[in-house]
Design a protein around this motif. Structure first.
Motif, PDB file in Angstrom:
ATOM      1  N   VAL A 115      70.400  52.429  58.747  1.00 12.66           N
ATOM      2  CA  VAL A 115      69.771  51.516  59.702  1.00 12.66           C
ATOM      3  C   VAL A 115      68.264  51.622  59.492  1.00 12.66           C
ATOM      4  O   VAL A 115      67.716  52.721  59.396  1.00 12.66           O
ATOM      5  CB  VAL A 115      70.148  51.884  61.158  1.00 12.66           C
ATOM      6  CG1 VAL A 115      69.455  50.955  62.142  1.00 12.66           C
ATOM      7  CG2 VAL A 115      71.660  51.821  61.334  1.00 12.66           C
ATOM      8  N   TYR A 116      67.607  50.475  59.404  1.00 15.34           N
ATOM      9  CA  TYR A 116      66.164  50.435  59.203  1.00 15.34           C
ATOM     10  C   TYR A 116      65.479  51.106  60.385  1.00 15.34           C
ATOM     11  O   TYR A 116      65.760  50.789  61.536  1.00 15.34           O
ATOM     12  CB  TYR A 116      65.717  48.972  59.063  1.00 15.34           C
ATOM     13  CG  TYR A 116      64.276  48.792  58.675  1.00 15.34           C
ATOM     14  CD1 TYR A 116      63.901  48.806  57.338  1.00 15.34           C
ATOM     15  CD2 TYR A 116      63.298  48.597  59.641  1.00 15.34           C
ATOM     16  CE1 TYR A 116      62.578  48.621  56.973  1.00 15.34           C
ATOM     17  CE2 TYR A 116      61.970  48.422  59.280  1.00 15.34           C
ATOM     18  CZ  TYR A 116      61.618  48.432  57.946  1.00 15.34           C
ATOM     19  OH  TYR A 116      60.312  48.260  57.597  1.00 15.34           O
ATOM     20  N   MET A 117      64.602  52.051  60.094  1.00 13.90           N
ATOM     21  CA  MET A 117      63.881  52.789  61.134  1.00 13.90           C
ATOM     22  C   MET A 117      62.684  51.956  61.578  1.00 13.90           C
ATOM     23  O   MET A 117      61.884  51.527  60.756  1.00 13.90           O
ATOM     24  CB  MET A 117      63.420  54.133  60.590  1.00 13.90           C
ATOM     25  CG  MET A 117      62.647  54.982  61.565  1.00 13.90           C
ATOM     26  SD  MET A 117      63.633  55.818  62.793  1.00 13.90           S
ATOM     27  CE  MET A 117      64.308  57.158  61.868  1.00 13.90           C
ATOM     28  N   TYR A 118      62.595  51.739  62.889  1.00 19.23           N
ATOM     29  CA  TYR A 118      61.467  50.988  63.442  1.00 19.23           C
ATOM     30  C   TYR A 118      61.061  51.625  64.760  1.00 19.23           C
ATOM     31  O   TYR A 118      61.901  51.836  65.635  1.00 19.23           O
ATOM     32  CB  TYR A 118      61.857  49.521  63.658  1.00 19.23           C
ATOM     33  CG  TYR A 118      60.715  48.674  64.159  1.00 19.23           C
ATOM     34  CD1 TYR A 118      59.724  48.248  63.284  1.00 19.23           C
ATOM     35  CD2 TYR A 118      60.622  48.327  65.491  1.00 19.23           C
ATOM     36  CE1 TYR A 118      58.664  47.477  63.739  1.00 19.23           C
ATOM     37  CE2 TYR A 118      59.566  47.559  65.955  1.00 19.23           C
ATOM     38  CZ  TYR A 118      58.592  47.141  65.074  1.00 19.23           C
ATOM     39  OH  TYR A 118      57.542  46.393  65.521  1.00 19.23           O
ATOM     40  N   ASP A 119      59.790  51.933  64.902  1.00 14.43           N
ATOM     41  CA  ASP A 119      59.268  52.484  66.146  1.00 14.43           C
ATOM     42  C   ASP A 119      60.027  53.751  66.570  1.00 14.43           C
ATOM     43  O   ASP A 119      60.435  53.894  67.711  1.00 14.43           O
ATOM     44  CB  ASP A 119      59.318  51.420  67.241  1.00 14.43           C
ATOM     45  CG  ASP A 119      58.371  51.714  68.385  1.00 14.43           C
ATOM     46  OD1 ASP A 119      57.447  52.522  68.194  1.00 14.43           O
ATOM     47  OD2 ASP A 119      58.571  51.144  69.473  1.00 14.43           O
ATOM     48  N   ASN A 120      60.272  54.642  65.614  1.00 13.37           N
ATOM     49  CA  ASN A 120      60.939  55.929  65.827  1.00 13.37           C
ATOM     50  C   ASN A 120      62.398  55.824  66.264  1.00 13.37           C
ATOM     51  O   ASN A 120      62.920  56.717  66.926  1.00 13.37           O
ATOM     52  CB  ASN A 120      60.163  56.796  66.827  1.00 13.37           C
ATOM     53  CG  ASN A 120      58.801  57.166  66.303  1.00 13.37           C
ATOM     54  OD1 ASN A 120      58.648  57.419  65.117  1.00 13.37           O
ATOM     55  ND2 ASN A 120      57.814  57.189  67.171  1.00 13.37           N
ATOM     56  N   GLY A 121      63.059  54.754  65.924  1.00 11.62           N
ATOM     57  CA  GLY A 121      64.470  54.594  66.252  1.00 11.62           C
ATOM     58  C   GLY A 121      65.073  53.474  65.424  1.00 11.62           C
ATOM     59  O   GLY A 121      64.434  52.957  64.506  1.00 11.62           O
ATOM     60  N   PRO A 122      66.300  53.088  65.749  1.00 12.37           N
ATOM     61  CA  PRO A 122      66.931  52.004  64.993  1.00 12.37           C
ATOM     62  C   PRO A 122      66.217  50.682  65.228  1.00 12.37           C
ATOM     63  O   PRO A 122      65.668  50.436  66.301  1.00 12.37           O
ATOM     64  CB  PRO A 122      68.357  51.955  65.540  1.00 12.37           C
ATOM     65  CG  PRO A 122      68.387  52.803  66.747  1.00 12.37           C
ATOM     66  CD  PRO A 122      67.164  53.649  66.773  1.00 12.37           C
ATOM     67  N   ASP A 123      66.201  49.840  64.203  1.00  9.43           N
ATOM     68  CA  ASP A 123      65.593  48.513  64.302  1.00  9.43           C
ATOM     69  C   ASP A 123      66.188  47.764  65.484  1.00  9.43           C
ATOM     70  O   ASP A 123      67.377  47.890  65.782  1.00  9.43           O
ATOM     71  CB  ASP A 123      65.843  47.731  63.009  1.00  9.43           C
ATOM     72  CG  ASP A 123      64.994  46.478  62.901  1.00  9.43           C
ATOM     73  OD1 ASP A 123      63.859  46.467  63.422  1.00  9.43           O
ATOM     74  OD2 ASP A 123      65.475  45.509  62.281  1.00  9.43           O
ATOM     75  N   TYR A 124      65.367  46.987  66.154  1.00 10.34           N
ATOM     76  CA  TYR A 124      65.825  46.199  67.294  1.00 10.34           C
ATOM     77  C   TYR A 124      66.613  44.985  66.812  1.00 10.34           C
ATOM     78  O   TYR A 124      66.303  44.412  65.769  1.00 10.34           O
ATOM     79  CB  TYR A 124      64.628  45.700  68.115  1.00 10.34           C
ATOM     80  CG  TYR A 124      63.759  46.794  68.649  1.00 10.34           C
ATOM     81  CD1 TYR A 124      64.229  47.685  69.611  1.00 10.34           C
ATOM     82  CD2 TYR A 124      62.450  46.953  68.196  1.00 10.34           C
ATOM     83  CE1 TYR A 124      63.421  48.703  70.104  1.00 10.34           C
ATOM     84  CE2 TYR A 124      61.638  47.966  68.679  1.00 10.34           C
ATOM     85  CZ  TYR A 124      62.137  48.829  69.634  1.00 10.34           C
ATOM     86  OH  TYR A 124      61.344  49.841  70.113  1.00 10.34           O
ATOM     87  N   ILE A 125      67.608  44.588  67.580  1.00  7.45           N
ATOM     88  CA  ILE A 125      68.322  43.356  67.284  1.00  7.45           C
ATOM     89  C   ILE A 125      67.420  42.207  67.694  1.00  7.45           C
ATOM     90  O   ILE A 125      66.951  42.141  68.827  1.00  7.45           O
ATOM     91  CB  ILE A 125      69.671  43.290  68.025  1.00  7.45           C
ATOM     92  CG1 ILE A 125      70.591  44.396  67.525  1.00  7.45           C
ATOM     93  CG2 ILE A 125      70.308  41.919  67.853  1.00  7.45           C
ATOM     94  CD1 ILE A 125      71.919  44.500  68.251  1.00  7.45           C
ATOM     95  N   SER A 126      67.134  41.327  66.759  1.00  3.30           N
ATOM     96  CA  SER A 126      66.293  40.165  67.007  1.00  3.30           C
ATOM     97  C   SER A 126      67.068  38.927  66.582  1.00  3.30           C
ATOM     98  O   SER A 126      67.457  38.809  65.419  1.00  3.30           O
ATOM     99  CB  SER A 126      64.995  40.280  66.213  1.00  3.30           C
ATOM    100  OG  SER A 126      64.192  39.144  66.391  1.00  3.30           O
ATOM    101  N   GLU A 127      67.322  38.064  67.531  1.00  2.00           N
ATOM    102  CA  GLU A 127      68.085  36.833  67.282  1.00  2.00           C
ATOM    103  C   GLU A 127      69.452  37.138  66.679  1.00  2.00           C
ATOM    104  O   GLU A 127      69.930  36.450  65.799  1.00  2.00           O
ATOM    105  CB  GLU A 127      67.281  35.885  66.409  1.00  2.00           C
ATOM    106  CG  GLU A 127      65.982  35.465  67.064  1.00  2.00           C
ATOM    107  CD  GLU A 127      65.229  34.388  66.310  1.00  2.00           C
ATOM    108  OE1 GLU A 127      65.819  33.721  65.441  1.00  2.00           O
ATOM    109  OE2 GLU A 127      64.043  34.224  66.617  1.00  2.00           O
ATOM    110  N   GLY A 128      70.066  38.217  67.147  1.00  3.80           N
ATOM    111  CA  GLY A 128      71.422  38.563  66.739  1.00  3.80           C
ATOM    112  C   GLY A 128      71.525  39.391  65.473  1.00  3.80           C
ATOM    113  O   GLY A 128      72.625  39.757  65.064  1.00  3.80           O
ATOM    114  N   LEU A 129      70.396  39.706  64.813  1.00  2.00           N
ATOM    115  CA  LEU A 129      70.420  40.457  63.560  1.00  2.00           C
ATOM    116  C   LEU A 129      69.444  41.622  63.615  1.00  2.00           C
ATOM    117  O   LEU A 129      68.437  41.574  64.317  1.00  2.00           O
ATOM    118  CB  LEU A 129      70.058  39.549  62.381  1.00  2.00           C
ATOM    119  CG  LEU A 129      70.968  38.355  62.125  1.00  2.00           C
ATOM    120  CD1 LEU A 129      70.406  37.490  61.000  1.00  2.00           C
ATOM    121  CD2 LEU A 129      72.379  38.801  61.785  1.00  2.00           C
TER     122      LEU A 129
END
Length: 190
Positions: free
Chosen positions: A107-121
């Motif tokens: 899972v792509y790391m973003y902001d010290n955690g898993p990437d947020y779901i944006s527009e369903g992805l």
């Protein structure tokens, strides 16, 4: 003297044999096992409040243990219907797992955690390349990009080659001369 040479040769053989021990492929990828299941897996813990590093298990509705914390340091979800997001013990890799506990992608790391779901992805990685999966863990756009933004207004900006660097504020940035836009099916937008 002969005995000393035999002992030294034996010791050097054993120390070398450790280096040549066959390794299992830690980055082996598996498929989602069940997409239409009605049997949700629930995280149970020995402690009242679940924290990083605590022992836990995912059990099905019958109470059968399906996934243990043997190789997992932390889980980001308390239920699994199709997939879960966990931190692996020892390596702290952020990975998506199927209902059997097997790696399906990083899972792509973003902001010290898993990437947020944006527009369903959300962004995922396989073999160092970025792609996109949906909220069920299904890979919608296969991992192929070196860098990629999240989706906004149905469009993501991606590239096959980029350079990563830290700016003066110590934020990770990416640079490329060949960015392009894709839609939510992965089709290039001209």
């Amino acid at each position: 003297m002969k005995e000393i040479i035999i002992i030294v040769l034996t010791l050097s053989f054993f120390s070398c044999s450790q280096r040549f021990k066959p390794r299992t492929n830690e980055n082996e990828y598996f498929e989602l096992t069940e997409l239409n299941t009605k049997d949700t897996l629930f995280r149970i813990s020995k402690n009242q409040f679940y924290e990083m590093g605590d022992d836990f298990a995912f059990v099905n509705r019958k109470g059968d243990t399906i996934i243990t914390s043997e190789k997992i340091y932390y889980t980001f979800k308390d239920t699994i219907t199709t997939f879960g997001i966990v931190l692996k013990k020892e390596t702290y890799d952020l990975i998506g797992i199927n209902r059997k506990g097997q790696r399906i992608f990083e899972v792509y790391m973003y902001d010290n955690g898993p990437d947020y779901i944006s527009e369903g992805l959300f962004r995922i990685k396989k073999n160092g390349k970025i792609g996109f999966a949906n909220e069920n863990g299904e890979i919608i756009i296969k991992p192929q990009f070196e860098c990629a933004s999240s989706f906004e207004n149905g469009i993501a900006t991606v590239t096959y080659d980029c350079y990563l660097y830290y700016d003066l504020d110590n934020h990770l940035r990416s640079k490329s001369e060949s960015w392009f836009k894709i839609d939510k099916t992965g089709k290039r937008i001209e």
